[in-house]
Design a protein around this motif. Sequence first.
Motif, PDB file in Angstrom:
ATOM      1  N   VAL A   1       0.860  -1.173   0.000  1.00  0.00           N
ATOM      2  CA  VAL A   1       0.000   0.000   0.000  1.00  0.00           C
ATOM      3  C   VAL A   1       0.901   1.229   0.000  1.00  0.00           C
ATOM      4  CG1 VAL A   1      -1.766   1.273   1.245  1.00  0.00           C
ATOM      5  CG2 VAL A   1      -1.811  -1.224   1.248  1.00  0.00           C
ATOM      6  N   PHE A   2       0.738   2.097  -1.007  1.00  0.00           N
ATOM      7  CA  PHE A   2       1.571   3.289  -1.122  1.00  0.00           C
ATOM      8  C   PHE A   2       0.922   4.494  -0.454  1.00  0.00           C
ATOM      9  CE2 PHE A   2       2.815   0.747  -4.853  1.00  0.00           C
ATOM     10  CZ  PHE A   2       4.137   0.553  -4.524  1.00  0.00           C
ATOM     11  N   SER A   3      -0.353   4.691  -0.687  1.00  0.00           N
ATOM     12  CA  SER A   3      -1.060   5.815  -0.085  1.00  0.00           C
ATOM     13  C   SER A   3      -2.554   5.537  -0.123  1.00  0.00           C
ATOM     14  CB  SER A   3      -0.755   7.122  -0.831  1.00  0.00           C
ATOM     15  OG  SER A   3      -1.273   7.069  -2.147  1.00  0.00           O
ATOM     16  N   GLY A   4      -3.303   6.352   0.601  1.00  0.00           N
ATOM     17  CA  GLY A   4      -4.735   6.148   0.594  1.00  0.00           C
ATOM     18  C   GLY A   4      -5.495   7.280   1.242  1.00  0.00           C
ATOM     19  N   THR A   5      -6.727   7.419   0.814  1.00  0.00           N
ATOM     20  CA  THR A   5      -7.676   8.341   1.426  1.00  0.00           C
ATOM     21  C   THR A   5      -8.886   7.506   1.796  1.00  0.00           C
ATOM     22  OG1 THR A   5      -8.801   8.880  -0.648  1.00  0.00           O
ATOM     23  CG2 THR A   5      -6.889  10.238  -0.066  1.00  0.00           C
TER      24      THR A   5
ATOM     25  N   GLY B   1       0.359  -1.690  -4.824  1.00  0.00           N
ATOM     26  CA  GLY B   1       1.137  -2.432  -5.802  1.00  0.00           C
ATOM     27  C   GLY B   1       0.879  -3.909  -5.627  1.00  0.00           C
ATOM     28  N   GLY B   2       1.091  -4.657  -6.692  1.00  0.00           N
ATOM     29  CA  GLY B   2       0.886  -6.094  -6.607  1.00  0.00           C
ATOM     30  C   GLY B   2       1.355  -6.793  -7.863  1.00  0.00           C
ATOM     31  N   LYS B   3       1.149  -8.079  -7.877  1.00  0.00           N
ATOM     32  CA  LYS B   3       1.517  -8.901  -9.024  1.00  0.00           C
ATOM     33  C   LYS B   3       0.293  -9.686  -9.479  1.00  0.00           C
ATOM     34  CE  LYS B   3       4.834 -12.384 -10.474  1.00  0.00           C
ATOM     35  NZ  LYS B   3       6.019 -13.152 -10.068  1.00  0.00           N
ATOM     36  N   VAL B   4       0.080  -9.727 -10.782  1.00  0.00           N
ATOM     37  CA  VAL B   4      -1.045 -10.477 -11.346  1.00  0.00           C
ATOM     38  C   VAL B   4      -0.666 -11.956 -11.333  1.00  0.00           C
ATOM     39  CG1 VAL B   4      -2.549 -10.791 -13.340  1.00  0.00           C
ATOM     40  CG2 VAL B   4      -1.639  -8.514 -12.823  1.00  0.00           C
ATOM     41  N   MET B   5      -1.380 -12.735 -10.542  1.00  0.00           N
ATOM     42  CA  MET B   5      -1.067 -14.158 -10.403  1.00  0.00           C
ATOM     43  C   MET B   5      -1.747 -15.011 -11.464  1.00  0.00           C
ATOM     44  SD  MET B   5       0.987 -13.899  -7.956  1.00  0.00           S
ATOM     45  CE  MET B   5       1.326 -15.590  -7.588  1.00  0.00           C
ATOM     46  N   GLU B   6      -2.925 -14.559 -11.931  1.00  0.00           N
ATOM     47  CA  GLU B   6      -3.698 -15.331 -12.898  1.00  0.00           C
ATOM     48  C   GLU B   6      -4.530 -14.369 -13.732  1.00  0.00           C
ATOM     49  OE1 GLU B   6      -6.787 -18.598 -12.060  1.00  0.00           O
ATOM     50  OE2 GLU B   6      -5.127 -18.990 -10.670  1.00  0.00           O
ATOM     51  N   GLY B   7      -4.606 -14.584 -15.029  1.00  0.00           N
ATOM     52  CA  GLY B   7      -5.471 -13.769 -15.878  1.00  0.00           C
ATOM     53  C   GLY B   7      -4.881 -12.402 -16.183  1.00  0.00           C
ATOM     54  N   LYS B   8      -5.755 -11.394 -16.295  1.00  0.00           N
ATOM     55  CA  LYS B   8      -5.363 -10.027 -16.629  1.00  0.00           C
ATOM     56  C   LYS B   8      -6.115  -9.044 -15.748  1.00  0.00           C
ATOM     57  CE  LYS B   8      -4.595 -10.890 -21.504  1.00  0.00           C
ATOM     58  NZ  LYS B   8      -4.940 -10.511 -22.868  1.00  0.00           N
ATOM     59  N   LEU B   9      -5.506  -7.889 -15.519  1.00  0.00           N
ATOM     60  CA  LEU B   9      -6.181  -6.769 -14.861  1.00  0.00           C
ATOM     61  C   LEU B   9      -6.485  -5.726 -15.918  1.00  0.00           C
ATOM     62  CD1 LEU B   9      -4.064  -5.962 -11.679  1.00  0.00           C
ATOM     63  CD2 LEU B   9      -6.162  -7.267 -11.812  1.00  0.00           C
ATOM     64  N   ARG B  10      -7.631  -5.102 -15.805  1.00  0.00           N
ATOM     65  CA  ARG B  10      -8.001  -4.019 -16.712  1.00  0.00           C
ATOM     66  C   ARG B  10      -8.585  -2.875 -15.903  1.00  0.00           C
ATOM     67  NH1 ARG B  10     -10.137  -8.552 -19.947  1.00  0.00           N
ATOM     68  NH2 ARG B  10      -8.664  -8.838 -21.646  1.00  0.00           N
ATOM     69  N   VAL B  11      -8.403  -1.667 -16.399  1.00  0.00           N
ATOM     70  CA  VAL B  11      -9.030  -0.501 -15.786  1.00  0.00           C
ATOM     71  C   VAL B  11     -10.536  -0.729 -15.774  1.00  0.00           C
ATOM     72  CG1 VAL B  11      -9.447   1.980 -16.041  1.00  0.00           C
ATOM     73  CG2 VAL B  11      -7.171   1.050 -16.471  1.00  0.00           C
ATOM     74  N   ASN B  12     -11.180  -0.363 -14.684  1.00  0.00           N
ATOM     75  CA  ASN B  12     -12.619  -0.504 -14.435  1.00  0.00           C
ATOM     76  C   ASN B  12     -13.054  -1.902 -14.009  1.00  0.00           C
ATOM     77  OD1 ASN B  12     -13.357   2.215 -14.798  1.00  0.00           O
ATOM     78  ND2 ASN B  12     -13.265   1.931 -17.004  1.00  0.00           N
ATOM     79  N   ASN B  13     -12.110  -2.856 -13.871  1.00  0.00           N
ATOM     80  CA  ASN B  13     -12.478  -4.162 -13.301  1.00  0.00           C
ATOM     81  C   ASN B  13     -12.952  -3.968 -11.869  1.00  0.00           C
ATOM     82  OD1 ASN B  13      -9.862  -6.205 -14.800  1.00  0.00           O
ATOM     83  ND2 ASN B  13     -11.947  -5.975 -15.466  1.00  0.00           N
TER      84      ASN B  13
END
Length: 81
Positions: free
Chosen positions: A1-5, A12-24
């Motif tokens: 976790v870098f920052s938050g409100t 930050g993280g790593k994609v373990m399976e599949g894909k990430l997309r904006v708006n998921n």
Amino acid sequence: VFSGTRSKQTVGGKVMEGKLRVNNQIQVQRGEEILGKGRITSLKRDKEDVKEVSEGVECGMVIEGAPKIELADILLVFLIK
């Protein structure tokens, strides 16, 4: 976790399976418990904005609406059509 409100977090993280997309949509899992839901509003790869991140790749993301994410939480990501 870098920052938050209260409404957004940068993590930050790593994609373990599949894909990430904006708006998921995401669910935050800690241990066996689902803590809540949110949405990916931004993705970064090597400091550049991207629309998608593939399996095995590390990235940064801005998440809106989720409960506070902590180290070792699992983000379950899905697409609602």
